[in-house]
Enzyme design. Structure first.
Site, mmCIF file in Angstrom:
data_model
loop_
_atom_site.group_PDB
_atom_site.id
_atom_site.type_symbol
_atom_site.label_atom_id
_atom_site.label_comp_id
_atom_site.label_asym_id
_atom_site.label_seq_id
_atom_site.Cartn_x
_atom_site.Cartn_y
_atom_site.Cartn_z
ATOM 1 N N TYR A 138 -8.734 3.723 7.654
ATOM 2 C CA TYR A 138 -7.536 4.042 6.858
ATOM 3 C C TYR A 138 -7.484 3.390 5.631
ATOM 4 O O TYR A 138 -7.019 4.236 4.652
ATOM 5 C CB TYR A 138 -6.484 2.954 7.880
ATOM 6 C CG TYR A 138 -6.133 3.326 9.160
ATOM 7 C CD1 TYR A 138 -4.695 3.878 9.162
ATOM 8 C CD2 TYR A 138 -6.794 3.169 10.169
ATOM 9 C CE1 TYR A 138 -4.112 4.096 10.482
ATOM 10 C CE2 TYR A 138 -6.536 3.398 11.425
ATOM 11 C CZ TYR A 138 -5.176 3.832 11.588
ATOM 12 O OH TYR A 138 -4.756 4.077 12.884
ATOM 13 N N GLU A 194 -6.910 5.939 2.158
ATOM 14 C CA GLU A 194 -5.517 5.504 1.467
ATOM 15 C C GLU A 194 -6.051 4.922 0.026
ATOM 16 O O GLU A 194 -5.099 5.693 -0.827
ATOM 17 C CB GLU A 194 -4.777 4.597 2.320
ATOM 18 C CG GLU A 194 -4.528 5.383 3.733
ATOM 19 C CD GLU A 194 -3.559 4.119 4.413
ATOM 20 O OE1 GLU A 194 -3.073 4.581 5.506
ATOM 21 O OE2 GLU A 194 -3.929 3.032 4.392
ATOM 22 N N LYS A 213 0.741 -1.081 0.094
ATOM 23 C CA LYS A 213 -0.081 0.215 0.026
ATOM 24 C C LYS A 213 0.721 1.370 -0.006
ATOM 25 O O LYS A 213 0.650 2.196 -0.817
ATOM 26 C CB LYS A 213 -1.047 -0.024 1.149
ATOM 27 C CG LYS A 213 -1.703 1.490 1.297
ATOM 28 C CD LYS A 213 -2.334 1.253 2.760
ATOM 29 C CE LYS A 213 -1.266 1.639 3.678
ATOM 30 N NZ LYS A 213 -1.678 1.663 5.453
#
Length: 460
Positions: free
Chosen positions: A179, A183, A51
């Site tokens: 999150y 993201e 990521k």
């Protein structure tokens, strides 16, 4: 003849399990670890590491644009998704190899296959005829993405599949407000994908400081992400090569890809824990005490499978603490009360300690210091992205209760600030620290004026 095959058998070779296995083996324990996929776990294989690599890739579109303000002429640019995925895969392979070598170097035996618990001291590995026994069992199987039960959900993907898409979609809808959702919304948007993010509540990033949540929403919108709060999908239909989404308000949307990031659930299904007498919580998490011990004396659990604080560094700390306590003769408990964390949104956020709402609920009088500004780099580039910093202080003791940052490098800054907050630093000690100039972080030690706001306790 030994009573058990191993002193410790670890189920799951993710961050927490690997750390526990290595440290226990270094203390002299005979250790084995079973893993059904690849050594490294979610973080290394399909989480934090890939990521972050994708986040780096997505930043270049802004970097190319900003360069003009500094005198650079950037020629024609072109992004190739397959190159990024291939390079990412090579790096994951490298890290996977390092994890394997580190386990082998420590003397840990790696067993390929899915392990299930038969009883307090017995494990069965799929494809292996013989059952394995161990004095202690450590469950470190992590969590798995949650998908809602709606018509057409089989057409959606999760972050697991996002790392391996054959083609970069032209349009994507990201569902969720934590999150992973923010993201990936930033990643897709930065790579040129028409991006929409849906969240079922009034404002995403629940549990974070409200100022951060508000400002992140503004900045993501400025970057072109279509944010829709109080929105959720009730059905997905695939037709003519497109996905047609029906929302809870009756609206319909056409897109090429739907990615769900609506939380993760402990990966305990079918593991045999309940049959062995291990108490599980409402979400399927292993209920443990402060030493990570379950309701069965010989069975322990660390990491996301316990649903305490689902972050890789926490799992590592829990695994290390378990090994230190059980095999190192130490008394080590993990403090989950103060956890620095970064969100690799765009712009990035870093936070440690209490939010303003939490502080007002727990303390009689709270002082707030905050500032928002354009960072120096953004002046020549004409970027309108703002940096934000906030200190929350107990007015009576002067102790800094929380620090919240949004802006470039926030994750790097919050790691150092986390040390100060963990040590109980006061606002006076922040003030006494000489600033590093010119940096954005110097604002953390130069904010002197309190932000005036009504002091209303959350309970009121």
């Amino acid at each position: 003849m030994a009573e058990y095959d191993y002193d410790l058998f670890v189920i799951g070779a993710g961050s927490g399990g690997v750390r526990a296995a290595r440290i226990a083996a270094n203390y002299g324990a005979k250790v084995a670890v079973a893993e059904e996929y690849r050594v490294g776990g979610t973080c290394v294989i399909r989480g934090c590491v890939p990521k972050k690599l994708f986040v780096y890739a997505s930043h270049f579109s802004d970097d190319f644009e900003d360069a003009a303000g500094f005198g650079w002429t950037v020629g024609e640019t072109k992004f190739d998704w397959k190159t990024l995925v291939s390079r990412k895969d090579k790096e994951i392979d490298r890290l996977n190899g390092i994890y394997i070598r580190n386990l082998e170097k420590a003397g840990v035996e790696i067993i390929d296959g899915r392990a299930t618990v038969k009883d307090a001291h017995t494990i069965q590995i799929d494809g292996h005829e013989r059952e394995i026994t161990a004095e202690r069992i450590l469950v470190a199987v992590g969590a798995t993405p949650f998908l809602p039960d709606i018509p057409g959900i089989e057409h959606a993907i999760t972050s697991n599949e996002a790392f391996h898409l054959e083609e970069l979609p032209r349009r994507v809808v990201v569902v969720g407000g934590g999150y992973i959702a923010v993201e990936f919304a930033g990643i897709f948007n930065g790579l040129g994908v028409e991006t929409m993010q849906l969240y079922r509540g009034p404002l995403f990033m629940r549990g974070f400081d409200d100022d951060l949540r508000d400002l992140l929403s503004e900045e993501m919108t400025k970057k072109g992400i279509d944010l829709r709060m109080n929105s959720d999908i009730v059905s997905i239909e695939k037709k003519d090569g497109e996905l047609h989404l029906t929302l809870n308000d009756g609206d319909t949307i056409s897109t090429d890809c739907v990615m769900y990031a609506t939380g993760r659930v402990p990966n305990t299904k079918g593991l045999g824990l309940e049959e062995a007498g291990v108490k599980l919580g409402m979400a399927g998490e292993v209920v443990v005490d402060e030493y990570s011990q379950s309701s069965v004396e010989s069975i322990y659990a660390v990491g996301d499978v316990t649903d305490r604080a689902n972050l890789t560094p926490v799992a590592i700390r829990e695994g290390h603490a378990f090994a230190d306590t059980v095999y190192g003769g130490k008394d080590v408990k993990v403090d989950h009360s103060i956890i620095p964390t970064a969100i690799f949104s765009q712009p990035e956020m870093g936070t440690v300690g209490l939010t303003e709402a939490q502080a007002r609920e727990q303390y009689d009088e709270v002082d707030i210091y905050k500032t928002a500004f354009r960072a120096l780099k953004n002046t020549l580039s004409d970027s309108q992205e703002r940096t934000f910093m906030k200190l929350i202080v107990d007015a009576r003791s002067d102790k800094v209760l929380g620090v919240h940052i949004m802006g470039s490098g926030a994750g790097e800054v919050i790691q150092a600030i986390g040390i100060a907050v963990t040590m109980g630093a006061t606002k006076a000690q922040f003030d006494a620290t000489i600033a590093v100039h010119p940096t954005a972080a110097e604002e953390l030690v130069t904010m002197k004026e309190k932000w005036q706001a009504p002091v209303i306790k959350a309970a009121d």
